[in-house]
Design a protein around this motif. Structure first.
Motif, PDB file in Angstrom:
ATOM      1  N   ILE A 406      34.519  58.487  21.298  1.00 37.35           N
ATOM      2  CA  ILE A 406      36.057  58.407  21.268  1.00 37.35           C
ATOM      3  C   ILE A 406      36.918  58.772  22.499  1.00 37.35           C
ATOM      4  N   VAL A 407      36.490  59.962  23.230  1.00 34.77           N
ATOM      5  CA  VAL A 407      36.978  60.240  24.437  1.00 34.77           C
ATOM      6  C   VAL A 407      36.847  59.352  25.469  1.00 34.77           C
ATOM      7  N   LEU A 408      35.408  58.686  25.605  1.00 29.51           N
ATOM      8  CA  LEU A 408      35.345  57.869  26.852  1.00 29.51           C
ATOM      9  C   LEU A 408      35.916  56.569  26.639  1.00 29.51           C
ATOM     10  N   CYS A 409      36.100  56.364  25.382  1.00 30.21           N
ATOM     11  CA  CYS A 409      36.977  55.008  25.021  1.00 30.21           C
ATOM     12  C   CYS A 409      38.211  55.146  25.357  1.00 30.21           C
ATOM     13  N   THR A 410      38.808  56.128  25.004  1.00 31.88           N
ATOM     14  CA  THR A 410      40.401  56.199  25.175  1.00 31.88           C
ATOM     15  C   THR A 410      40.671  56.541  26.907  1.00 31.88           C
ATOM     16  N   ALA A 411      39.580  57.010  27.488  1.00 31.63           N
ATOM     17  CA  ALA A 411      39.715  57.346  28.949  1.00 31.63           C
ATOM     18  C   ALA A 411      39.006  56.308  29.817  1.00 31.63           C
ATOM     19  N   ILE A 412      38.752  55.078  29.252  1.00 31.40           N
ATOM     20  CA  ILE A 412      37.992  53.936  30.141  1.00 31.40           C
ATOM     21  C   ILE A 412      38.833  53.569  31.242  1.00 31.40           C
ATOM     22  N   ALA A 413      40.067  53.194  31.049  1.00 31.24           N
ATOM     23  CA  ALA A 413      40.883  52.662  31.944  1.00 31.24           C
ATOM     24  C   ALA A 413      41.136  53.711  33.363  1.00 31.24           C
ATOM     25  N   PRO A 414      41.681  54.970  32.949  1.00 29.01           N
ATOM     26  CA  PRO A 414      41.591  55.829  34.057  1.00 29.01           C
ATOM     27  C   PRO A 414      40.299  55.950  34.777  1.00 29.01           C
ATOM     28  N   VAL A 415      39.326  56.085  34.067  1.00 32.62           N
ATOM     29  CA  VAL A 415      37.882  56.011  34.852  1.00 32.62           C
ATOM     30  C   VAL A 415      37.540  54.730  35.672  1.00 32.62           C
ATOM     31  N   PHE A 416      38.075  53.776  35.107  1.00 29.08           N
ATOM     32  CA  PHE A 416      37.988  52.650  35.842  1.00 29.08           C
ATOM     33  C   PHE A 416      38.771  52.696  37.384  1.00 29.08           C
ATOM     34  N   ARG A 417      39.862  52.953  36.926  1.00 29.71           N
ATOM     35  CA  ARG A 417      40.613  53.238  38.169  1.00 29.71           C
ATOM     36  C   ARG A 417      40.104  53.908  39.297  1.00 29.71           C
ATOM     37  N   VAL A 418      39.606  55.229  38.882  1.00 34.31           N
ATOM     38  CA  VAL A 418      38.898  55.920  39.919  1.00 34.31           C
ATOM     39  C   VAL A 418      37.766  55.488  40.743  1.00 34.31           C
ATOM     40  N   LEU A 419      36.945  54.635  39.869  1.00 34.48           N
ATOM     41  CA  LEU A 419      35.714  53.949  40.310  1.00 34.48           C
ATOM     42  C   LEU A 419      36.212  52.792  41.119  1.00 34.48           C
ATOM     43  N   ALA A 420      37.326  52.032  40.825  1.00 33.22           N
ATOM     44  CA  ALA A 420      37.800  50.896  41.477  1.00 33.22           C
ATOM     45  C   ALA A 420      38.803  51.343  42.665  1.00 33.22           C
ATOM     46  N   ARG A 421      38.761  52.808  43.082  1.00 29.82           N
ATOM     47  CA  ARG A 421      39.608  53.202  44.204  1.00 29.82           C
ATOM     48  C   ARG A 421      41.277  52.981  43.994  1.00 29.82           C
ATOM     49  N   GLY A 422      41.699  53.306  42.952  1.00 30.17           N
ATOM     50  CA  GLY A 422      43.068  53.064  42.591  1.00 30.17           C
ATOM     51  C   GLY A 422      43.497  51.748  42.191  1.00 30.17           C
ATOM     52  N   ARG A 423      42.622  50.728  42.030  1.00 28.57           N
ATOM     53  CA  ARG A 423      43.122  49.341  41.509  1.00 28.57           C
ATOM     54  C   ARG A 423      43.573  49.567  39.765  1.00 28.57           C
ATOM     55  N   ASP A 424      44.616  49.133  39.377  1.00 27.78           N
ATOM     56  CA  ASP A 424      45.143  49.267  38.209  1.00 27.78           C
ATOM     57  C   ASP A 424      44.566  48.377  37.191  1.00 27.78           C
ATOM     58  N   ILE A 425      44.409  48.881  36.000  1.00 20.92           N
ATOM     59  CA  ILE A 425      43.761  48.110  35.049  1.00 20.92           C
ATOM     60  C   ILE A 425      44.471  48.325  33.717  1.00 20.92           C
ATOM     61  N   MET A 426      44.549  47.732  32.538  1.00 16.50           N
ATOM     62  CA  MET A 426      44.792  48.039  31.265  1.00 16.50           C
ATOM     63  C   MET A 426      43.515  47.952  30.358  1.00 16.50           C
ATOM     64  N   TRP A 427      43.475  48.740  29.459  1.00 19.04           N
ATOM     65  CA  TRP A 427      42.087  49.004  28.591  1.00 19.04           C
ATOM     66  C   TRP A 427      41.606  47.711  28.075  1.00 19.04           C
ATOM     67  N   ILE A 428      42.576  46.654  27.515  1.00 13.84           N
ATOM     68  CA  ILE A 428      41.871  45.508  27.224  1.00 13.84           C
ATOM     69  C   ILE A 428      41.234  44.574  28.267  1.00 13.84           C
TER      70      ILE A 428
END
Length: 462
Positions: A406-428
């Motif tokens: 659940i924690v990872l599911c809710t935090a997946i967008a911020p995790v992606f932003r870090v891995l993508a060097r700041g590129r924005d994305i929404m959860w869906i």
């Protein structure tokens, strides 16, 4: 007047073109058929031009709504749209209504940010992506989406810059949304009306238009995801794209567009401006990228990615070739880029790389993990009474690991932003990029919660 003359020339050459000995309509058809058979690509539109001639413009397969893709089927261009916006701005420059190196605010007073440095952003810096606006400072995708270009500019009032204007390159769609709004205000016409009157109609682009949001996509421009190797028609996630990614066009229209690039669409001076990169990024000009083929031939190109469709356009100035591809599968699969590379290989007399199947072993792994997760959750819930009988209240901390999904599911967008060097994305949108992984993760989150609730309930009943 110049564009009207150009349109007549384009229309005169569209019906027939001999092609070159190495590249014929039959060669292109054969390559596309081979690619579609290997990948399962549902639908694609392709055009190849040389000089003022159309070698081939055709559609293949079907749209997401099941209609045949033809040479006249409007499909999404995504960020290829940026070259259309750049052209619109440069038309105003040629009319003396805009100067590239003057501040945007002078033409667009509503362009205001919370960062005072924004007052120095020039029109050129919008088009070459060196304005200082960036996903890292303004999360354009995950914020509530605007409904119009005016709203897109208005929502910047609380935004700050990532860097000082003109000091760094950052690809950011908002740059082109502001540029399109500038066209509206300076010309006094809605952006869609401006493109129709000053670009589409003069060039004879009868099946082209520009839209605001995902809700405006017609059925022909909707796309697919591959799941376990199968193309599944799905709606595009919520998003605003006018100016930065809203143009729809067809193979026949893109043939005219590519021909026009080398035949008087702008003055030589303006064409030079459009193709001159910034010092901050020698590979990005004004709505066009500077690149080279595998053989080292200089090209101009620009790609476009939606989550359910992609597009590519390319010019080879040295030989006069132009290529455009619009595929109705999303950015995670890069079908249009692969097809573009294959067509360029054919132009250069090389053998295209063999297409690969979209079926990934990781997809199968996550599908199996999803089934296993459901089975283990059912087992855990069924044995909750036994578990509660063996555990005291102090030992219930052992349930915490079940909540990690659940924690990872809710935090997946911020995790992606870090891995993508700041590129924005929404959860869906993460779901669209990694569908089988996200199906497993959501299943694991629901399964873990079900086990925890069942065991706590049984424990309370003891």
């Amino acid at each position: 007047m110049l564009l009207n003359t150009l349109a007549a020339l384009c229309l005169a050459v569209l019906p027939a073109a001999p092609g070159s000995p190495a590249l014929t309509p039959a060669t292109i058809d054969g390559y596309i058929a081979q690619y579609r058979e290997a990948t399962g690509l549902p639908g694609v539109a392709v055009t190849v031009t040389k000089g003022k001639e159309v070698i081939h413009a055709a559609g293949y397969g079907r749209t997401a709504t099941g209609d045949p893709v033809t040479a006249d089927t409007p499909m999404a261009l995504a960020s290829v749209s940026k070259s259309f916006t750049s052209l619109a701005v440069l038309q105003l420059v040629e009319k003396g209504q805009v100067k590239l190196d003057k501040p945007v605010h002078g033409y667009l007073p509503e362009f205001q940010l919370a960062d005072p440095r924004a007052a120095g952003i020039t029109v050129r810096q919008l088009l070459d992506q060196t304005s200082g606006m960036a996903d890292s400072a303004f999360r354009e995708k995950s914020l509530p989406q605007p409904d119009s270009l005016q709203d897109a500019v208005a929502r910047l009032r609380d935004a700050r810059l990532a860097t000082a204007p003109g000091t760094a390159y950052s690809y950011h769609n908002t740059n082109y949304q502001v540029a399109a709004r500038l066209v509206e205000v300076v010309s006094g016409e809605p952006f869609a009306a401006y493109l129709k009157a000053h670009v589409f109609t003069p060039l004879g682009l009868r099946h082209s238009s520009t839209i605001d949001t995902d809700r405006d996509l017609p059925g022909s421009a909707r796309g697919h995801l591959y799941i376990l190797g199968q193309a599944i028609a799905v709606p595009e996630p919520p998003g605003f794209g006018n100016g930065s990614g809203g143009v729809l066009s067809s193979a026949s229209d893109m043939a005219r567009w590519l021909i026009a690039q080398n035949n008087g669409i702008l003055s030589p001076a303006s064409v030079k401006e459009m193709r001159t990169p910034s010092a901050q990024n020698p590979d990005y000009a004004l709505g066009w990228e500077l690149d080279k083929t595998a053989r080292g031939t200089p090209v101009l190109r620009h790609g476009g990615d939606l989550f359910t469709s992609t597009a590519q356009q390319l010019l080879i100035p040295g030989s006069g070739y132009g290529v455009a591809v619009m595929a109705n599968t999303g950015m995670a699969f890069a079908d249009s880029a692969a097809l573009m590379d294959g067509l360029v290989a054919l132009i250069e007399g090389r053998q295209p790389d063999a297409p690969s199947s979209p079926f990934l072993a990781t997809d199968l792994v996550f599908a199996l993990l999803t089934l296993a997760t459901v089975a283990l959750a059912a087992r855990g819930v069924a044995r909750s009474r036994r578990w509660a009988a063996r555990r005291t209240g102090r030992q219930r901390w052992r349930l915490l690991p079940y909540l990690l999904p659940i924690v990872l599911c809710t935090a997946i967008a911020p995790v992606f932003r870090v891995l993508a060097r700041g590129r924005d994305i929404m959860w869906i949108q993460v779901v669209y990029l990694y569908p089988t992984f996200m199906i497993w993760l959501v299943t694991a989150a629901a399964a873990g919660l079900a086990v925890v609730v069942a065991r706590l309930w049984r424990g309370a009943a003891q």
